[in-house]
Design a protein around this motif. Structure first.
Motif, PDB file in Angstrom:
ATOM      1  N   LYS A 129       0.593  -1.044  -0.012  1.00 17.46           N
ATOM      2  CA  LYS A 129      -0.434  -0.160   0.241  1.00 17.46           C
ATOM      3  C   LYS A 129       0.937   1.435  -0.054  1.00 17.46           C
ATOM      4  O   LYS A 129       2.390   1.161   0.268  1.00 17.46           O
ATOM      5  N   GLY A 130       0.076   2.045  -0.709  1.00 16.89           N
ATOM      6  CA  GLY A 130       0.909   3.840  -0.570  1.00 16.89           C
ATOM      7  C   GLY A 130       1.822   3.591  -2.047  1.00 16.89           C
ATOM      8  O   GLY A 130       2.125   2.569  -3.119  1.00 16.89           O
ATOM      9  N   SER A 131       3.435   4.565  -2.031  1.00 18.00           N
ATOM     10  CA  SER A 131       4.075   4.253  -3.410  1.00 18.00           C
ATOM     11  C   SER A 131       5.892   4.745  -3.048  1.00 18.00           C
ATOM     12  O   SER A 131       5.318   5.361  -2.158  1.00 18.00           O
ATOM     13  N   ASP A 176      -2.380   9.919   0.469  1.00 21.38           N
ATOM     14  CA  ASP A 176      -1.889   9.640   1.593  1.00 21.38           C
ATOM     15  C   ASP A 176      -0.721   8.947   1.956  1.00 21.38           C
ATOM     16  O   ASP A 176      -0.429   8.419   1.418  1.00 21.38           O
ATOM     17  N   PRO A 177      -0.148   9.046   3.240  1.00 23.55           N
ATOM     18  CA  PRO A 177       1.260   9.479   3.693  1.00 23.55           C
ATOM     19  C   PRO A 177       1.040   8.250   4.364  1.00 23.55           C
ATOM     20  O   PRO A 177       1.688   7.712   6.082  1.00 23.55           O
ATOM     21  N   VAL A 178       0.848   7.199   3.816  1.00 24.47           N
ATOM     22  CA  VAL A 178       0.891   5.482   4.484  1.00 24.47           C
ATOM     23  C   VAL A 178       1.777   4.249   3.083  1.00 24.47           C
ATOM     24  O   VAL A 178       1.805   4.685   2.277  1.00 24.47           O
ATOM     25  N   LEU A 179       2.831   4.112   3.655  1.00 25.05           N
ATOM     26  CA  LEU A 179       2.869   3.041   3.218  1.00 25.05           C
ATOM     27  C   LEU A 179       3.912   1.714   3.527  1.00 25.05           C
ATOM     28  O   LEU A 179       3.915   1.342   4.610  1.00 25.05           O
ATOM     29  N   HIS A 180       2.948   0.175   3.256  1.00 27.93           N
ATOM     30  CA  HIS A 180       2.733  -0.958   4.124  1.00 27.93           C
ATOM     31  C   HIS A 180       3.334  -1.810   2.697  1.00 27.93           C
ATOM     32  O   HIS A 180       3.551  -2.051   1.897  1.00 27.93           O
ATOM     33  N   GLY A 181       4.302  -3.136   3.423  1.00 29.27           N
ATOM     34  CA  GLY A 181       4.648  -3.383   2.563  1.00 29.27           C
ATOM     35  C   GLY A 181       5.912  -4.368   3.361  1.00 29.27           C
ATOM     36  O   GLY A 181       6.210  -4.678   4.841  1.00 29.27           O
ATOM     37  N   PRO A 239      11.475   5.247   2.267  1.00 32.51           N
ATOM     38  CA  PRO A 239      11.389   6.737   2.409  1.00 32.51           C
ATOM     39  C   PRO A 239      10.450   7.148   3.218  1.00 32.51           C
ATOM     40  O   PRO A 239       9.280   6.421   3.179  1.00 32.51           O
ATOM     41  N   PRO A 240      10.599   8.501   3.666  1.00 29.36           N
ATOM     42  CA  PRO A 240       8.881   9.298   4.280  1.00 29.36           C
ATOM     43  C   PRO A 240       8.320   8.789   3.352  1.00 29.36           C
ATOM     44  O   PRO A 240       7.759   9.049   2.098  1.00 29.36           O
ATOM     45  N   THR A 241       7.153   8.311   5.050  1.00 31.26           N
ATOM     46  CA  THR A 241       5.924   8.532   4.346  1.00 31.26           C
ATOM     47  C   THR A 241       5.134   9.679   3.098  1.00 31.26           C
ATOM     48  O   THR A 241       4.401   9.661   1.821  1.00 31.26           O
ATOM     49  N   MET A 242       5.349  10.932   3.988  1.00 25.10           N
ATOM     50  CA  MET A 242       4.810  11.796   3.075  1.00 25.10           C
ATOM     51  C   MET A 242       5.483  12.463   1.424  1.00 25.10           C
ATOM     52  O   MET A 242       5.385  13.217   1.134  1.00 25.10           O
ATOM     53  N   TYR A 243       6.837  11.671   1.384  1.00 27.44           N
ATOM     54  CA  TYR A 243       7.310  11.799   0.134  1.00 27.44           C
ATOM     55  C   TYR A 243       5.869  11.303  -1.235  1.00 27.44           C
ATOM     56  O   TYR A 243       7.115  12.598  -1.374  1.00 27.44           O
ATOM     57  N   GLN A 244       5.681  10.319  -1.074  1.00 24.13           N
ATOM     58  CA  GLN A 244       5.373   9.812  -2.339  1.00 24.13           C
ATOM     59  C   GLN A 244       3.687  11.092  -2.092  1.00 24.13           C
ATOM     60  O   GLN A 244       3.266  11.257  -3.175  1.00 24.13           O
ATOM     61  N   ALA A 251       8.613  -7.456   7.314  1.00 25.24           N
ATOM     62  CA  ALA A 251       7.450  -6.331   7.064  1.00 25.24           C
ATOM     63  C   ALA A 251       7.172  -5.274   7.900  1.00 25.24           C
ATOM     64  O   ALA A 251       7.320  -5.208   9.449  1.00 25.24           O
ATOM     65  N   SER A 252       6.692  -4.068   7.109  1.00 26.85           N
ATOM     66  CA  SER A 252       5.866  -2.970   7.395  1.00 26.85           C
ATOM     67  C   SER A 252       5.195  -2.948   7.270  1.00 26.85           C
ATOM     68  O   SER A 252       4.441  -2.671   6.264  1.00 26.85           O
ATOM     69  N   VAL A 253       4.159  -1.105   8.498  1.00 28.79           N
ATOM     70  CA  VAL A 253       3.060  -0.591   8.391  1.00 28.79           C
ATOM     71  C   VAL A 253       4.313   0.714   8.347  1.00 28.79           C
ATOM     72  O   VAL A 253       4.100   0.730  10.021  1.00 28.79           O
ATOM     73  N   ASN A 254       3.664   1.557   7.782  1.00 31.60           N
ATOM     74  CA  ASN A 254       4.786   3.547   8.460  1.00 31.60           C
ATOM     75  C   ASN A 254       3.699   3.959   7.432  1.00 31.60           C
ATOM     76  O   ASN A 254       2.889   4.415   6.478  1.00 31.60           O
TER      77      ASN A 254
END
Length: 131
Positions: free
Chosen positions: A18-20, A28-33, A57-62, A93-96
């Motif tokens: 989730k995220g990019s 959306d400032p979310v990165l899952h992977g 990377p920082p989630t808000m960078y996307q 695994a991570s949720v950021n």
């Protein structure tokens, strides 16, 4: 892309759920992977785990439309479970998620799991993006 992507990222594999990892691809400032080292040691070390955690990377960078330099202002990591049974080849695994974003400042919280579902670490990071 040498001026956009840090050189260190060549040492990691990232799989986004989730995220990019690209600019302007999410509101959306979310990165899952999942992440891991491309050339791992036989045994996971805390130094390797920290590197794998920091590869994201920082989630808000996307959310940015144009590239901008970013910097960690503070970072707190809490190790929850021992890692002596992990080999270096396993995916972590991570949720950021950013909890607060305003004027290029963001407070991010992350959780990292072992392949068996154990929480390995929590992370809290303050990031600034200069634009």
């Amino acid at each position: 892309m040498p001026k956009l992507v840090p050189k260190f990222i060549q040492h990691f594999e990232l799989a986004v759920e989730k995220g990019s990892l690209s600019l302007g691809k999410s509101d959306d400032p979310v990165l899952h992977g999942w992440s891991k080292l491309k050339h791992p040691p036989a045994q996971m070390t805390y130094a390797c785990l920290i590197a794998v955690m920091d590869a994201w990377p920082p989630t808000m960078y996307q959310m940015k439309r144009i590239p901008a330099p970013a910097s960690t202002m503070s970072w707190d990591v809490e190790f929850i479970a021992p890692i002596d049974d992990l080999n270096g080849e396993e995916w972590i695994a991570s949720v950021n998620e950013a909890r607060h974003i305003e004027d290029g400042y963001g407070h991010e919280e992350s959780t990292f799991w072992a392949p068996d579902g154990r929480v390995l670490a929590y992370s809290r990071q303050v990031v600034a993006i200069f634009a």
